[in-house]
Scaffold this active site. Structure first.
Site: not given
Length: 622
Positions: A2, A45-46, A48, A71, A95, A283
């Site tokens: 996040c 928030r991402l 996961i 985290g 978590d 890449v």
């Protein structure tokens, strides 16, 4: 993963939402807020882990403790079991929720129980105290501003730009540090009045007072492995466990793969513990003849472990990318590898939301040429002084460094020159000189302002912190305290998060770093062999040609950029009129540096890049 933001002071929900929404790239999936008459907490928030149930802010059973968190806590399942046994009730699998219950149970000591990468903001409503904390190694960033009994904080500096009475005044010490080291280290930031807590530090804000103290430091404890074989076994077990715990995810996960030792080991371990093929990403930049492309090496590792390999020859414009990169950094950052990391993260994000990275392997196990300088310096000192000054130094001064590619002889010329120049200094200043780009006199000529040796003195203090340890151990400690968090981890976090990608770094696990500190330094570096113990682990798991391949590094083609795409940009921004308009650098000195670089005798592309970055940043932010 996040972005977090908030403040202590009068309630202002509009300000809180504005600060938090500036972090949408760090958390595109969800947002959440908590406000009362004293505190505002916000998050992006991402998602996961526990995608559906992990909404923040989170609280305990009686809503007396609130937390926002950026985290991952890798031991959260173990902690959850212990807390449930003590009677704590959980409402999610996330978590984040273990943090509020750990605080209830252990107070400020809750930080000692966490294993992971994190920044935490915790509000204790009963005691009216706000706690901010960073993880031990500094994987996740945090900025704060303390003014007139108020505290503002955020995962990125841009959160603070809209806070009341914010002045965009450049901090002169921060500029010195940037020109010296490529980065600005905690507690400084580019703006006066904005600070960063150092890694492993806790900030308490209570009754208008701000207190910052360390809760962790890297120590050289006894009782570690004694024989080389014991070290190899211990490192293999610790690294395998560090990678395994970082594979937990409810969304697609993969790994960055360069074909070097560090990333290849991570992929090998992931392949052993993953049923489906591991997704790997590489890449290429420029054709293979330029010396920058690692595509063939990565392909060999991918074939060895049967990964679901994705590679891309990137077509990009550094002129277009640079403003985007600097917007995500918020402050000048001089390591041009950040541009490549942005492109790699952008490519990986098309397929996964989480990627494991080999960042930290060189710091953890002493893999840089400057570490060799410490061991070879004693041999060099055996050469008679007259031979050194009249023969060696004169020959080295004539070595052309080349500015067009990433070739072994060009790299060697630069390294030999830096080594020889450093050996002219007293022993306690040599290692610092190998970490320095613009020295004090050079900074003063460049800026035209009085300069101090503040950046060098800061590094010397760290290098001298453990007076009872060898120079190799002291270099290890200095790197973990500075180069790793403020350079390597800074660009890995900022560039991956710019693409809404979570990067996890197994080599930066504090338990692995503590293990490295506990073993004899000769197990990591002996003679001309760097990363000795890690290479022996690699020989158990990887093809030998990967383990023993010469170090290349994930380096940007900065010299090529200046010879081509950046040439007209520099002509515009480095003109006398443009430089006098901004007033940051002396036009004559910039012109001199350009002339030296263009002559081909010295590769000053990174020095010129730092000047260019600062000028572009200054026009964007000031």
């Amino acid at each position: 993963m996040c972005g977090i933001a908030g403040f202590y002071g009068a309630r202002n929900d509009d300000l809180l939402k504005g600060m938090t929404r500036s972090l949408v790239h760090r958390g595109p999936d969800d947002e959440g807020y908590y406000s009362d008459d004293h505190v505002g907490l916000g998050m992006r928030r991402l998602s996961i882990v526990d995608v559906e149930g992990g909404h923040q802010p989170m609280t305990n059973e009686d809503e007396s403790v609130w937390v926002v968190f950026n985290g991952e806590i890798y031991n959260h399942q173990v902690l959850r079991g212990e807390l449930e046994a003590k009677g704590h009730r959980f409402n999610s699998r996330c978590d984040t929720e273990v943090i509020v219950h750990l605080y209830e149970e252990f107070g400020d000591a809750f930080l000692h129980r966490l294993r992971g990468m994190f920044t935490v903001a915790l509000w204790d409503t009963r005691r009216r105290r706000l706690l901010l904390a960073r993880d031990r190694v500094g994987v996740k960033p945090l900025y704060y501003r303390h003014t007139s009994g108020q505290l503002f904080f955020g995962s990125e500096l841009k959160c603070l730009l809209s806070t009341p009475h914010f002045e965009r005044r450049v901090d002169s010490q921060a500029v010195q540090q940037y020109l010296s080291s490529l980065y600005i280290a905690a507690p400084n930031s580019i703006f006066s009045g904005v600070q960063k807590p150092a890694p492993g530090h806790l900030l308490e804000f209570h009754n208008g007072d701000c207190r910052v103290e360390a809760y962790w430091d890297l120590t050289f404890r006894s009782g570690g492995p004694t024989s080389l074989g014991e070290s190899v076994d211990a490192v293999q077990a610790s690294l395998e466990e560090s990678v395994k715990v970082r594979m937990e995810s409810d969304v697609p996960l993969g790994a960055f793969l360069s074909g070097g030792l560090d990333s290849s080991l991570i992929v090998a371990i992931m392949a052993e513990h993953s049923a489906p093929p591991v997704k790997t990403f590489t890449v290429g930049f420029g054709d293979e003849s330029s010396g920058y492309s690692e595509l063939p090496f990565a392909r060999k590792v991918a074939d060895t472990f049967g990964t679901d390999h994705h590679e891309c020859q990137v077509d990009y414009s550094v002129v277009d990318i640079l403003p985007k990169v600097l917007w995500h950094f918020d402050e000048p950052f001089g390591n041009s590898t950040a541009v490549l990391t942005y492109l790699l993260s952008q490519f990986a994000r098309e397929h996964v939301a989480v990627a494991l990275s080999g960042t930290g392997g060189d710091e953890c196990f002493l893999g840089y040429p400057r570490h060799l300088g410490l061991t070879q310096g004693k041999r060099y000192e055996r050469i008679p002084q007259v031979v050194r000054s009249q023969v060696v130094e004169r020959l080295v001064a004539r070595l052309p460094e080349g500015v067009g590619g990433n070739f072994p002889m060009d790299r060697m010329a630069k390294r030999v020159r830096r080594f020889v120049d450093g050996m002219k200094l007293p022993p306690d200043r040599r290692y610092v000189s190998w970490l320095t780009y613009f020295g004090q006199d050079e900074r003063q000529r460049l800026t035209g302002e009085p300069d101090t040796d503040f950046p060098e003195a800061t590094l010397r203090d760290l290098f001298g912190h453990h007076t009872d340890r060898s120079d190799i151990d002291r270099a290890f400690y200095t790197d973990v305290k500075t180069f790793l968090p403020f350079n390597q981890l800074e660009y890995m976090d900022k560039m991956s998060m710019a693409c809404s990608l979570e990067a996890r770094v197994p080599f930066c696990d504090h338990e692995l770093l503590e293990l490295s500190a506990s073993m004899p330094s000769k197990h990591k570096l002996k003679g001309l062999e760097t990363k000795r113990v890690l290479k022996l682990v690699g020989e158990r798991m990887l093809p030998r040609n990967i383990v023993r391949r010469g170090k290349v590094g994930f380096d940007a083609p900065t010299g090529l950029w200046f010879n081509n795409e950046l040439k007209p940009v520099c002509e515009a921004l480095f003109s006398e009129g443009a430089l006098r308009e901004t007033g940051n650098f002396c036009p004559d000195e910039v012109a001199r540096l350009m002339a030296v670089h263009q002559s081909g005798q010295r590769d000053l592309s990174l020095h010129l890049w730092m000047i260019l970055v600062f000028e572009v940043w200054f026009r964007m932010y000031i």
